[in-house]
Scaffold this active site. Structure first.
Site, mmCIF file in Angstrom:
data_model
loop_
_atom_site.group_PDB
_atom_site.id
_atom_site.type_symbol
_atom_site.label_atom_id
_atom_site.label_comp_id
_atom_site.label_asym_id
_atom_site.label_seq_id
_atom_site.Cartn_x
_atom_site.Cartn_y
_atom_site.Cartn_z
ATOM 1 N N GLU A 1 -4.746 -12.632 0.252
ATOM 2 C CA GLU A 1 -3.637 -11.736 1.538
ATOM 3 C C GLU A 1 -3.584 -10.719 0.463
ATOM 4 O O GLU A 1 -3.965 -10.689 -0.428
ATOM 5 C CB GLU A 1 -2.466 -13.056 1.438
ATOM 6 C CG GLU A 1 -2.582 -14.213 1.599
ATOM 7 C CD GLU A 1 -1.323 -14.491 1.792
ATOM 8 O OE1 GLU A 1 -0.247 -14.006 0.630
ATOM 9 O OE2 GLU A 1 -0.344 -14.743 2.444
ATOM 10 N N LYS B 1 -1.950 -7.973 -1.006
ATOM 11 C CA LYS B 1 -1.239 -7.924 -1.853
ATOM 12 C C LYS B 1 -0.205 -6.736 -1.694
ATOM 13 O O LYS B 1 -1.071 -5.491 -2.402
ATOM 14 C CB LYS B 1 -0.923 -7.850 -4.024
ATOM 15 C CG LYS B 1 -0.473 -8.096 -4.431
ATOM 16 C CD LYS B 1 -0.470 -8.989 -6.313
ATOM 17 C CE LYS B 1 1.057 -8.227 -6.923
ATOM 18 N NZ LYS B 1 1.787 -8.214 -6.373
ATOM 19 N N ARG C 1 9.071 -7.947 -2.485
ATOM 20 C CA ARG C 1 8.779 -9.047 -2.139
ATOM 21 C C ARG C 1 10.728 -9.659 -1.578
ATOM 22 O O ARG C 1 11.798 -9.422 -1.967
ATOM 23 C CB ARG C 1 8.506 -9.959 -2.775
ATOM 24 C CG ARG C 1 8.587 -11.010 -2.197
ATOM 25 C CD ARG C 1 7.729 -12.547 -3.566
ATOM 26 N NE ARG C 1 7.989 -13.343 -3.400
ATOM 27 C CZ ARG C 1 7.161 -14.564 -3.724
ATOM 28 N NH1 ARG C 1 6.829 -14.762 -5.000
ATOM 29 N NH2 ARG C 1 7.405 -16.235 -3.403
ATOM 30 N N ARG D 1 13.410 -10.830 -4.831
ATOM 31 C CA ARG D 1 13.128 -12.048 -5.934
ATOM 32 C C ARG D 1 13.884 -12.252 -7.178
ATOM 33 O O ARG D 1 13.224 -13.690 -7.050
ATOM 34 C CB ARG D 1 11.304 -11.710 -6.193
ATOM 35 C CG ARG D 1 11.301 -10.404 -7.267
ATOM 36 C CD ARG D 1 9.967 -10.569 -7.550
ATOM 37 N NE ARG D 1 9.834 -11.301 -8.393
ATOM 38 C CZ ARG D 1 8.489 -11.641 -8.901
ATOM 39 N NH1 ARG D 1 7.700 -11.173 -8.571
ATOM 40 N NH2 ARG D 1 7.961 -12.846 -10.017
ATOM 41 N N GLU E 1 6.413 -9.390 2.369
ATOM 42 C CA GLU E 1 6.692 -7.593 1.708
ATOM 43 C C GLU E 1 7.530 -7.166 2.587
ATOM 44 O O GLU E 1 7.091 -6.698 3.447
ATOM 45 C CB GLU E 1 5.484 -7.528 1.327
ATOM 46 C CG GLU E 1 4.934 -6.680 -0.173
ATOM 47 C CD GLU E 1 5.319 -7.433 -1.569
ATOM 48 O OE1 GLU E 1 5.822 -7.086 -2.400
ATOM 49 O OE2 GLU E 1 5.051 -8.882 -1.500
ATOM 50 N N PHE F 1 3.963 -13.573 4.710
ATOM 51 C CA PHE F 1 3.669 -13.942 4.050
ATOM 52 C C PHE F 1 3.043 -16.079 4.164
ATOM 53 O O PHE F 1 2.514 -16.474 3.586
ATOM 54 C CB PHE F 1 2.604 -13.600 2.754
ATOM 55 C CG PHE F 1 3.737 -13.847 2.131
ATOM 56 C CD1 PHE F 1 3.601 -14.431 1.272
ATOM 57 C CD2 PHE F 1 4.220 -12.168 1.243
ATOM 58 C CE1 PHE F 1 4.685 -14.798 -0.001
ATOM 59 C CE2 PHE F 1 5.087 -12.437 0.450
ATOM 60 C CZ PHE F 1 5.695 -13.341 -0.404
ATOM 61 N N ARG G 1 5.916 -21.220 -11.564
ATOM 62 C CA ARG G 1 4.113 -20.395 -11.657
ATOM 63 C C ARG G 1 2.898 -20.812 -11.657
ATOM 64 O O ARG G 1 3.743 -22.193 -12.773
ATOM 65 C CB ARG G 1 4.707 -19.331 -12.677
ATOM 66 C CG ARG G 1 3.658 -18.488 -13.221
ATOM 67 C CD ARG G 1 3.732 -17.419 -13.922
ATOM 68 N NE ARG G 1 4.742 -16.694 -14.658
ATOM 69 C CZ ARG G 1 5.323 -15.580 -13.741
ATOM 70 N NH1 ARG G 1 4.213 -15.109 -12.854
ATOM 71 N NH2 ARG G 1 6.573 -14.808 -13.610
ATOM 72 N N LYS H 1 -3.261 -13.987 -9.077
ATOM 73 C CA LYS H 1 -3.054 -12.407 -8.250
ATOM 74 C C LYS H 1 -4.252 -11.973 -9.007
ATOM 75 O O LYS H 1 -4.168 -12.025 -10.178
ATOM 76 C CB LYS H 1 -1.521 -11.764 -8.264
ATOM 77 C CG LYS H 1 -1.505 -11.376 -9.877
ATOM 78 C CD LYS H 1 0.002 -10.724 -9.965
ATOM 79 C CE LYS H 1 0.451 -10.915 -11.798
ATOM 80 N NZ LYS H 1 1.994 -10.955 -11.395
#
Lengths: 604, 245
Positions: free
Chosen positions: A275, A277, A282, A297, A327, A367, A443, A449
């Site tokens: 996707e 970024k 966010r 976020r 986003e 997303f 995470r 990313k």
């Protein structure tokens, strides 16, 4: 449970730096709280009256606290001289709580209460502080000051210390959310606190299973009080039933990073969904018949700042219930993405919001889909969630769109996608494992990313936490000249120093450093900060800054990853440069020591 | 039901007595008159006030409680001169008080009394009692205010003293024997009080009226006096500043 007893636990927690030690104390504390007291106990531990995302802050102004202290010692609140003396006491002690403790504990000169000392219960303390936090409008500061005065008049010195800190919005016991969940699990199992490595297999399995249940519930609800209360009243079964709730933010999933597209492809076993970024904000959007709520976020509520987005979502998804992530981007007249700063200018605005809405209209690029009308979708594979998202969106909307996505299986296609993304103004790409579920609050390598600056010679940017500052000299005299930066050791719940940051600041920024850090100044090195270097001023870990460094090297001074790569050495970032503020991140969301180690190891 | 007519100055006295301690008060209404008890949020002072129906030009009431926002009441009183008569009526269905002053009608919403508790009056045994003319007390307070932010009240045998000690200056009021209306102080007592509170309380009483002070050592003071020509009564309790453990 009495507040006096809770205060004694606070004092012990404050003196205990290690995660295991803190956990033991918390287990003991949980053992003394009745199920109905779980909410007040958890909130008071966090120094709050509601979960962060509710946005209800206690924070009574310093001046009012000094007036309450004046009253507690039986002096006039109108006397400037008294207030000046109390301010001096505060600066000498370095902390309003310690100043209050000294005033209440003084053997001479103390205002009595008509009702004598109280046996303040935890529930009553919480109710008072909550009433104080919820008092708004004209004259509310005055009313709050008198409420604090009452608490101080009837408090013991130790109670006064913690009541004052809580009401000043500066409790900071340093109990990490994960440490509290550890404690909940250990308390429920009731075999004491030990490192999992010291446990028998069966015990470890039980501990880890319960811990995972608790963490999952926390990730769904973002509120430790709900989790603790469920455990205390209905046991693990009730905790397992805590699903997502529309209007209650889910802790977001976070990404890892890797240096090359090839490594990413390998990590994802040959199949990658990519996707753009977007360099935006966010947003987690909750739509339900009860209304639309938006969260950042770091789970701050953004609803009021983006009335246009709220209206768009409400209109487009009328009558449905869903939780989606996207986003928020400002697009210019030609449909090109405007920089992040344009979106962030919309945040925190209270006045002329109407003008801002017109001037900087927001487009939301969705997303992910965390829940649709049928319930949570987080356990579905990413590809399936995207399909649901596309289904939900239908024909789409001018300002609610799907993020650009492509599923590929070779590096050449990845490169082409990356180039296109950058060309169109994205800051890079997000690579996602199409088979992976949404892991709230964690995470992992299911999301990786890849940004433009990775392709440069420099090490990637890191989001580091300011833990201290050095006074400037020469041209920078009177300002902070440099800031001591740390990475977050998420296992120990400690911030470990990584570099001294002095470049990348323009004069305008330099000028604002001191006022910006003022509220976070600590009287001495906070227990949660690990640093050999002694700055002129210490900070409570709170402010996150993006830093770009030339490289990472072994260092005898800095404490990140100390002894891990080499005995007697830690890691330091060389030639660090400030790139931007990361107000969207909390100190625990900063780059972790683990990530720093990985960056060091992969630097080639 | 509550329907009454009274002089603005009587209402003003009540307001002055209470508004320095609290922003809202619950007034208890009976066929015989009004009463209210309020504690300031810091728990340093309390007022216990009663006003008999004779203080009113007209008075008709049944038992009920009214929650009053004192700031609003203050605004309404600004519309009247001290000798003006004010009509007050409670409209139960609208939950409002209606004030009529001259040609003005002013409706005031009441505050919900559900969350307003009735303060418990602490049970105090205070050995000494002094009755003094308000003007003497007010004079002593005036002298003290320039010197310190607290005063000591001392009673011993035949004498009553009010002492203010600043870092550099002192103020001292001493009254004894016939200079006092009455004194009964079998044992010496001394307590220290915040002037902020004491001064606002002592302003409520008329200069020519008598004030009764009940005193102990490091104990609250109980201040009593009449209002509305003897048809009302106020009791204040004020917690001391403790000088030593």
């Amino acid at each position: 449970m009495l507040y006096r007893e809770l205060a004694a636990f606070f004092e012990r927690l404050e003196a205990t730096p290690g995660r295991l030690g803190m956990t033991s104390i918390l287990v003991e504390l949980l053992g003394q709280a009745k199920p109905a007291e779980m909410t007040p106990v958890v909130r008071l531990l966090q120094g709050a009256v509601a979960p962060d995302w509710e946005g209800i802050e206690v924070g009574l102004a310093e001046k009012q606290i000094l007036k309450a202290l004046a009253m507690a010692q039986g002096s006039s609140t109108k006397s400037e001289e008294t207030l000046t003396k109390l301010e001096a006491l505060y600066h000498e002690k370095g902390d309003l709580g310690l100043a209050a403790e000294a005033v209440v504990g003084a053997s001479k000169g103390k205002q009595a209460s008509l009702f004598g000392a109280s046996d303040l219960t935890v529930a009553a303390a919480f109710a008072s502080i909550e009433a104080l936090a919820r008092t708004t409008g004209t004259g509310s500061q005055e009313a709050k000051q008198r409420l604090l005065s009452k608490l101080l008049l009837e408090a013991s010195p130790l109670e006064a210390r913690y009541l004052t800190r809580t009401i000043a919005g500066r409790l900071r016991l340093g109990v990490a959310d994960m440490t509290f969940l550890d404690a909940l699990a250990a308390w429920r199992i009731g075999r004491g606190v030990r490192s999992v490595t010291d446990m028998e297999d069966a015990e470890r399995a039980e501990q880890e299973a319960l811990r995972a249940t608790l963490e999952k519930a926390y990730d769904f609800r973002s509120d430790l009080a709900i989790v603790a209360t469920a455990l205390a009243t209905g046991g693990p079964d009730l905790v397992a039933k805590l699903g997502v709730a529309y209007g209650t933010p889910v802790r977001p999933m976070a990404s890892e990073r890797l240096k090359t597209l090839g490594e990413i492809l390998t990590k994802m076993e040959g199949r990658v969904a990519m996707e753009y970024k977007y360099d935006g904000l966010r947003v987690q959007a909750h739509v339900s018949p009860a209304g639309v709520r938006l969260f950042s976020r770091r789970l701050e509520e953004l609803t009021a700042q983006f009335p246009d987005v709220v209206a768009d979502l409400a209109a487009h998804f009328r009558g449905r219930s869903l939780i989606v992530e996207g986003e928020a981007i400002a697009l210019d007249a030609n449909g090109r993405m405007r920089p992040f700063q344009d979106v962030s200018r919309r945040r925190g605005r209270k006045t002329d919001l109407d003008a801002a809405v017109k001037e900087i209209p927001i487009t939301l690029f969705l997303f992910d889909c965390l829940a649709d009308g049928s319930g949570p979708t987080m356990d579905l594979p990413f590809a399936e969630r995207r399909a649901r998202l596309a289904g939900l969106l239908g024909k789409g909307h001018d300002r609610i769109r799907l993020s650009a996505i492509e599923e590929v299986s070779d590096v050449a296609a990845m490169e082409a996608f990356f180039d296109k993304a950058v060309e169109e103004g994205a800051e890079g790409i997000m690579c996602k494992d199409p088979r992976a579920p949404y892991k709230a609050g964690s995470r992992g390598f299911a999301w990786i990313k890849f940004k433009t600056d990775y392709t440069e010679a420099l090490v990637d940017t890191m989001d580091l936490v300011a833990v201290g500052a050095f006074y400037g000299r020469g041209r920078r005299a009177g300002w902070y000249g440099a800031v001591l930066m740390a990475a977050y050791d998420d296992e120990a719940g400690v911030w470990r120093s990584l570099c001294k940051l002095g470049t990348g600041f323009d004069d305008a920024t330099l000028e604002t450093l001191k006022p910006r850090f003022e509220p976070h100044v600590a009287p001495k090195r906070p227990a949660k900060v690990d640093s050999e270097m002694e700055p002129d001023v210490w900070f409570e870990p709170s402010v996150v800054m993006e830093v770009q460094a030339a490289e990472l090297t072994l260092s005898p001074i800095h404490r990140a990853a100390w002894g891990l790569l080499k005995p007697g050495a830690g890691l330091a970032a060389r030639f660090p440069r400030f790139t931007r503020w990361r107000d969207d991140k909390t100190a625990t969301q900063a780059t972790s020591v683990k990530e720093v180690v990985r960056l060091y190891e992969t630097k080639g | 039901m509550f329907k009454a007519k009274l002089k603005a100055e009587v209402l003003k006295t009540i307001l002055d007595a209470v508004a320095t301690l609290v922003d809202e008060a619950k007034i208890h209404v009976t066929p015989e008159g009004l009463s209210l008890k309020a504690v300031d949020p810091a728990h340093v002072a309390m007022v216990d006030l009663s006003l008999g129906k004779k203080a009113f030009a007209e008075y008709k009431a049944t038992d009920l409680d009214m929650g009053v926002d004192l700031d609003k009441l203050k605004d309404i009183l600004k519309l009247a001169g001290s000798q003006d008569l004010i009509d007050i009526e409670y409209k139960e269905d609208a939950h409002k008080l209606v004030f009529k002053l001259g040609h003005i009608t002013r409706r005031m919403s009441l505050v919900d009394t559900a969350n307003m508790g009735d303060p418990k009056v602490p049970n105090l045994s205070l050995p000494n009692q002094v009755v003094v003319l308000a003007s003497e007390l007010q004079q002593g307070i005036k002298a003290s205010e320039a010197v310190s932010d607290h005063i000591a009240l001392v009673a011993d045998g035949k004498a009553f003293e009010l002492v203010a000690e600043g870092d550099t200056d002192q103020a001292h009021l001493r009254l004894e024997g016939s200079e006092l209306i009455k004194i009964q102080a079998p044992q010496k007592s001394r307590s220290l009080f915040s002037l902020d509170y004491f001064s606002t309380m002592s302003k409520v009483v008329k200069a020519t009226d008598a004030v009764t002070l009940n005193l102990g050592t490091d104990f609250p003071v109980k201040i009593e006096f009449d209002i509305a020509d003897g048809n009302g009564h106020i009791i204040y309790l004020l917690a001391p500043r403790i000088e030593s453990e």
